[in-house]
Design a protein around this motif. Structure first.
Motif, PDB file in Angstrom:
ATOM      1  N   ALA A  67      45.275 107.777 -54.492  1.00 37.00           N
ATOM      2  CA  ALA A  67      45.754 106.624 -55.254  1.00 37.00           C
ATOM      3  C   ALA A  67      46.734 105.802 -54.414  1.00 37.00           C
ATOM      4  CB  ALA A  67      46.424 107.077 -56.556  1.00 37.00           C
ATOM      5  N   ILE A  68      47.659 106.489 -53.746  1.00 37.03           N
ATOM      6  CA  ILE A  68      48.644 105.796 -52.914  1.00 37.03           C
ATOM      7  C   ILE A  68      47.968 105.160 -51.697  1.00 37.03           C
ATOM      8  CG2 ILE A  68      50.654 106.136 -51.417  1.00 37.03           C
ATOM      9  CD1 ILE A  68      51.479 108.408 -53.398  1.00 37.03           C
ATOM     10  N   LEU A  69      47.062 105.912 -51.071  1.00 33.74           N
ATOM     11  CA  LEU A  69      46.403 105.412 -49.865  1.00 33.74           C
ATOM     12  C   LEU A  69      45.421 104.280 -50.152  1.00 33.74           C
ATOM     13  CD1 LEU A  69      45.674 108.794 -48.024  1.00 33.74           C
ATOM     14  CD2 LEU A  69      47.540 107.178 -47.595  1.00 33.74           C
ATOM     15  N   SER A  70      44.981 104.158 -51.409  1.00 29.61           N
ATOM     16  CA  SER A  70      44.016 103.115 -51.756  1.00 29.61           C
ATOM     17  C   SER A  70      44.617 101.720 -51.719  1.00 29.61           C
ATOM     18  CB  SER A  70      43.438 103.374 -53.150  1.00 29.61           C
ATOM     19  OG  SER A  70      44.386 103.074 -54.166  1.00 29.61           O
ATOM     20  N   ARG A  71      45.948 101.641 -51.829  1.00 27.80           N
ATOM     21  CA  ARG A  71      46.652 100.352 -51.827  1.00 27.80           C
ATOM     22  C   ARG A  71      46.246  99.479 -53.016  1.00 27.80           C
ATOM     23  NH1 ARG A  71      51.273 100.918 -49.257  1.00 27.80           N
ATOM     24  NH2 ARG A  71      51.090 101.256 -47.013  1.00 27.80           N
ATOM     25  N   GLN A  72      45.883 100.119 -54.112  1.00 31.92           N
ATOM     26  CA  GLN A  72      45.591  99.406 -55.343  1.00 31.92           C
ATOM     27  C   GLN A  72      46.550  99.887 -56.423  1.00 31.92           C
ATOM     28  OE1 GLN A  72      41.172  98.626 -55.961  1.00 31.92           O
ATOM     29  NE2 GLN A  72      41.092 100.547 -54.838  1.00 31.92           N
ATOM     30  N   ARG A  73      46.748  99.056 -57.451  1.00 34.28           N
ATOM     31  CA  ARG A  73      47.614  99.500 -58.544  1.00 34.28           C
ATOM     32  C   ARG A  73      46.845 100.498 -59.396  1.00 34.28           C
ATOM     33  NH1 ARG A  73      48.975  94.978 -60.922  1.00 34.28           N
ATOM     34  NH2 ARG A  73      50.669  94.710 -59.446  1.00 34.28           N
ATOM     35  N   VAL A  74      47.419 101.690 -59.552  1.00 36.86           N
ATOM     36  CA  VAL A  74      46.764 102.765 -60.291  1.00 36.86           C
ATOM     37  C   VAL A  74      47.659 103.204 -61.442  1.00 36.86           C
ATOM     38  CG1 VAL A  74      45.834 105.108 -60.172  1.00 36.86           C
ATOM     39  CG2 VAL A  74      45.528 103.549 -58.233  1.00 36.86           C
ATOM     40  N   LEU A  75      47.078 103.283 -62.620  1.00 37.12           N
ATOM     41  CA  LEU A  75      47.770 103.777 -63.804  1.00 37.12           C
ATOM     42  C   LEU A  75      47.521 105.274 -63.927  1.00 37.12           C
ATOM     43  CD1 LEU A  75      49.218 103.160 -66.587  1.00 37.12           C
ATOM     44  CD2 LEU A  75      46.916 103.013 -67.533  1.00 37.12           C
TER      45      LEU A  75
END
Length: 239
Positions: A67-75
């Motif tokens: 999630a962190i490495l994706s560089r997208q906002r994740v809920l």
């Protein structure tokens, strides 16, 4: 070849990788790596993943790393407050050290946990008791307006029930205190964060009021992780 998200994620979990560098007792687990790889694939390619894994698999890190490495906002939504706090106060600081790259996260609670400045102002005008004035002094000093900061506030305080920033009494953007509102500020922080950490009660309550113009607090996110998903059905039926 430049590795995809699954490859970058796998490098974090391998022996001698980023996690072993900051966790002295860390040991690579095949099931943890497998789950992390599937999560990374979904973040990168889209779709839905339903995962079930036994205790000790390390499920939380399996989705937090990609999630962190994706560089997208994740809920991220949890079934319990304990897991919500574990992620925010324990897991994320570890990953911040391990991954060596900055990221931001916001820990969101239900609206009833936050003070409403407008209702406080009304209470001071109508019944300026010592308890109300004490809350007013705290309101000027706090950054969050979170009742958890008030150690001596009774669990079921009638005064707090009158002053909490609940959706039923919210005036939305028409409120004279809108820009200074603690809920508004929390939402602004979340909207600028990489990770938004909530629980199932807030997730479902937010979904239930999204047809109104000002009830929701959770910002739009690219992906959602529902942890402890076996508890979601019981919570959802309450809303």
């Amino acid at each position: 070849a430049v590795p995809g998200l699954a490859g970058v994620t796998a490098a974090v979990f391998r022996a001698g990788g980023a996690l072993s560098a900051v966790l002295p007792d860390y040991e690579p687990r095949a099931s943890q790596l497998e789950m992390a790889g599937h999560v990374a694939d979904v973040f990168e390619r889209g779709g839905v993943l339903l995962a079930e894994a036994g205790t000790g698999t390390g499920k939380t890190l399996s989705y937090l790393v990609p999630a962190i490495l994706s560089r997208q906002r994740v809920l991220v939504s949890t079934g319990t407050k304990n897991l919500q706090e574990q992620i925010y106060f324990k897991d994320l600081p570890v990953l911040e050290r391990a991954l060596g790259r900055p990221f931001t996260a916001t820990y969101m609670k239900g609206r009833a946990n936050y003070l409403c400045r407008h209702r406080l102002q009304q209470a001071r005008a109508q019944s300026p008791t010592e308890e109300v004035e004490r809350l007013a002094r705290w309101a000027e000093a706090t950054d969050t307006g979170d009742r958890a900061e008030l150690d001596d506030l009774p669990e079921h305080s009638p005064l707090w029930n009158d002053l909490a920033a609940t959706a039923e009494t919210c005036l939305g953007s028409g409120c004279p205190q809108y820009q200074e509102c603690f809920v508004t500020r929390m939402r602004q922080r979340a909207a600028a964060s990489d990770l938004v950490i909530v629980n199932h009660h807030l997730l479902c309550a937010d979904a239930a009021v999204r047809q109104s113009s000002h009830g929701e607090v959770i910002p739009d996110c690219h992906y959602a992780v529902i942890d402890e998903a076996h508890q979601l059905e019981d919570v959802a039926t309450q809303y």
